[in-house]
Design a protein around this motif. Structure first.
Motif, short mmCIF file in Angstrom:
data_model
loop_
_atom_site.label_atom_id
_atom_site.label_comp_id
_atom_site.label_asym_id
_atom_site.label_seq_id
_atom_site.Cartn_x
_atom_site.Cartn_y
_atom_site.Cartn_z
N GLU A 1 -21.01 12.28 35.50
CA GLU A 1 -21.76 12.37 35.96
C GLU A 1 -22.36 13.11 35.10
O GLU A 1 -23.59 14.28 34.88
N SER A 2 -21.86 13.50 33.69
CA SER A 2 -22.58 15.18 32.05
C SER A 2 -23.26 14.55 32.05
O SER A 2 -23.77 12.43 32.32
N ASN A 3 -24.31 15.71 31.63
CA ASN A 3 -25.60 15.24 31.18
C ASN A 3 -24.96 14.52 29.78
O ASN A 3 -25.93 12.89 29.07
N GLU A 4 -23.97 14.44 28.86
CA GLU A 4 -23.75 14.14 27.41
C GLU A 4 -23.56 12.34 28.15
O GLU A 4 -23.64 11.33 27.02
N ALA A 5 -22.37 12.14 29.86
CA ALA A 5 -21.93 11.12 29.23
C ALA A 5 -23.30 10.25 29.81
O ALA A 5 -23.49 8.66 29.93
N ALA B 1 -22.66 1.87 29.58
CA ALA B 1 -21.54 1.10 30.47
C ALA B 1 -20.08 1.07 29.95
O ALA B 1 -19.21 1.35 31.30
N ALA B 2 -20.28 0.31 29.14
CA ALA B 2 -19.05 -0.08 28.03
C ALA B 2 -17.75 1.29 27.46
O ALA B 2 -17.33 1.21 28.12
N ASP B 3 -18.62 2.39 27.09
CA ASP B 3 -17.96 2.83 27.00
C ASP B 3 -17.64 3.83 27.93
O ASP B 3 -16.83 4.69 27.96
N CYS B 4 -18.45 3.87 29.22
CA CYS B 4 -17.93 4.67 30.17
C CYS B 4 -16.45 3.86 31.25
O CYS B 4 -16.03 5.00 31.28
N ALA B 5 -16.97 3.19 30.55
CA ALA B 5 -15.20 1.89 31.35
C ALA B 5 -14.57 2.79 30.38
O ALA B 5 -13.14 3.06 31.00
N PHE B 6 -14.60 2.92 29.24
CA PHE B 6 -12.81 3.30 28.57
C PHE B 6 -13.48 5.04 28.19
O PHE B 6 -11.69 5.06 28.59
N VAL B 7 -14.00 5.59 28.48
CA VAL B 7 -13.74 7.30 28.91
C VAL B 7 -12.93 7.42 30.34
O VAL B 7 -12.14 7.91 30.35
N GLY C 1 -11.64 14.43 29.19
CA GLY C 1 -12.73 13.75 29.56
C GLY C 1 -14.53 13.66 28.78
O GLY C 1 -14.50 13.39 28.38
N MET C 2 -14.27 15.44 28.80
CA MET C 2 -15.97 15.75 28.08
C MET C 2 -15.22 15.69 26.84
O MET C 2 -16.28 14.55 25.77
N GLU C 3 -14.74 15.75 25.75
CA GLU C 3 -14.04 15.43 24.65
C GLU C 3 -13.42 14.10 24.18
O GLU C 3 -15.18 13.99 23.25
N LEU C 4 -13.78 13.25 24.89
CA LEU C 4 -14.01 11.67 24.38
C LEU C 4 -15.24 11.66 24.65
O LEU C 4 -15.48 11.13 23.72
N VAL C 5 -15.74 12.23 25.95
CA VAL C 5 -17.26 11.95 25.97
C VAL C 5 -18.38 12.16 24.88
O VAL C 5 -19.12 11.82 24.46
N ARG C 6 -18.10 13.79 24.55
CA ARG C 6 -18.65 14.39 23.12
C ARG C 6 -18.21 13.49 22.28
O ARG C 6 -19.73 13.30 20.91
N GLY C 7 -17.10 13.01 21.62
CA GLY C 7 -17.43 12.16 20.35
C GLY C 7 -17.58 11.23 20.77
O GLY C 7 -18.04 10.71 19.40
#
Length: 198
Positions: free
Chosen positions: A131-135, A140-146, A166-172
């Motif tokens: 639910e972060s701004n970055e995410a 949707a596919a990226d979020c499922a991966f995260v 998780g945040m490092e994954l999202v930022r990547g």
């Protein structure tokens, strides 16, 4: 007191005896079994809240919000009640206004907590990542991966570490930052409008 509660309390009493006898190694392992009990209770609480949300139980009893109802009923802080409510909204099936049953928003987390592999703290950490701004800029596919990667990491790490991971994954995945104005794509965000639960 219900028979189910009697049985649960008896089981906890047995664990307390096991945690007080034997070698330090045996006693530490017994304490891990206690954590499984805690996670089972957390899941039961989440499922109870989800059923009340689907049935409109909180409103029918005059409560202004599920969070305040749970905080008052269980005598816990609103921040803790909010974690339970958020978990119920994301881990359990919901019913749309059309009557359609919607699958859990966080299915990988739902399966993991049902198996007592992770706790409510892990679920909340992953939810805050998604639910972060970055995410919100991910597909949707990226979020499922995260979610899948974060749950795997959560099996052996603490909630705070899971959130950082998780945040490092999202930022990547969000290396381009915010999209230009007028550009849109399928996003990782809560359901709205026709998918809003009853």
């Amino acid at each position: 007191m219900s028979p189910g509660l009697d049985t649960t309390l008896d089981g906890i009493a047995e664990l307390q005896v096991e945690a007080a006898t034997g070698t330090f190694s045996d006693r530490l392992l017994a304490s891990r079994d206690m954590e499984r009990v805690v996670r089972g209770i957390e899941l039961a609480r989440v499922q109870f809240i989800a059923s009340f949300l689907r049935e409109g139980g909180f409103g029918s009893l005059g409560h202004k919000s599920p969070v305040s109802a749970i905080a008052d009923c269980w005598n816990i802080d609103p921040s803790d009640a909010r974690r339970y409510v958020k978990a119920a909204e994301n881990l359990c099936p919901q019913v749309a206004l059309s009557g359609t049953v919607l699958e859990p928003r966080m299915p990988v987390c739902a399966a993991a907590i049902a198996a007592a592999a992770i706790g409510l703290g892990h679920v909340d950490a992953i939810r805050r990542v998604l639910e972060s701004n970055e995410a919100s800029r991910l597909t949707a596919a990226d979020c499922a991966f995260v979610e899948e990667r974060a749950v795997a990491y959560a099996l052996h790490n603490r909630p705070a570490e899971v959130h950082k991971f998780g945040m490092e994954l999202v930022r990547g995945l969000d290396q381009d930052g915010p999209e230009p104005e007028g550009v849109s794509r399928e996003r990782c965000k809560p359901r709205v409008d026709q998918d809003r639960p009853l």
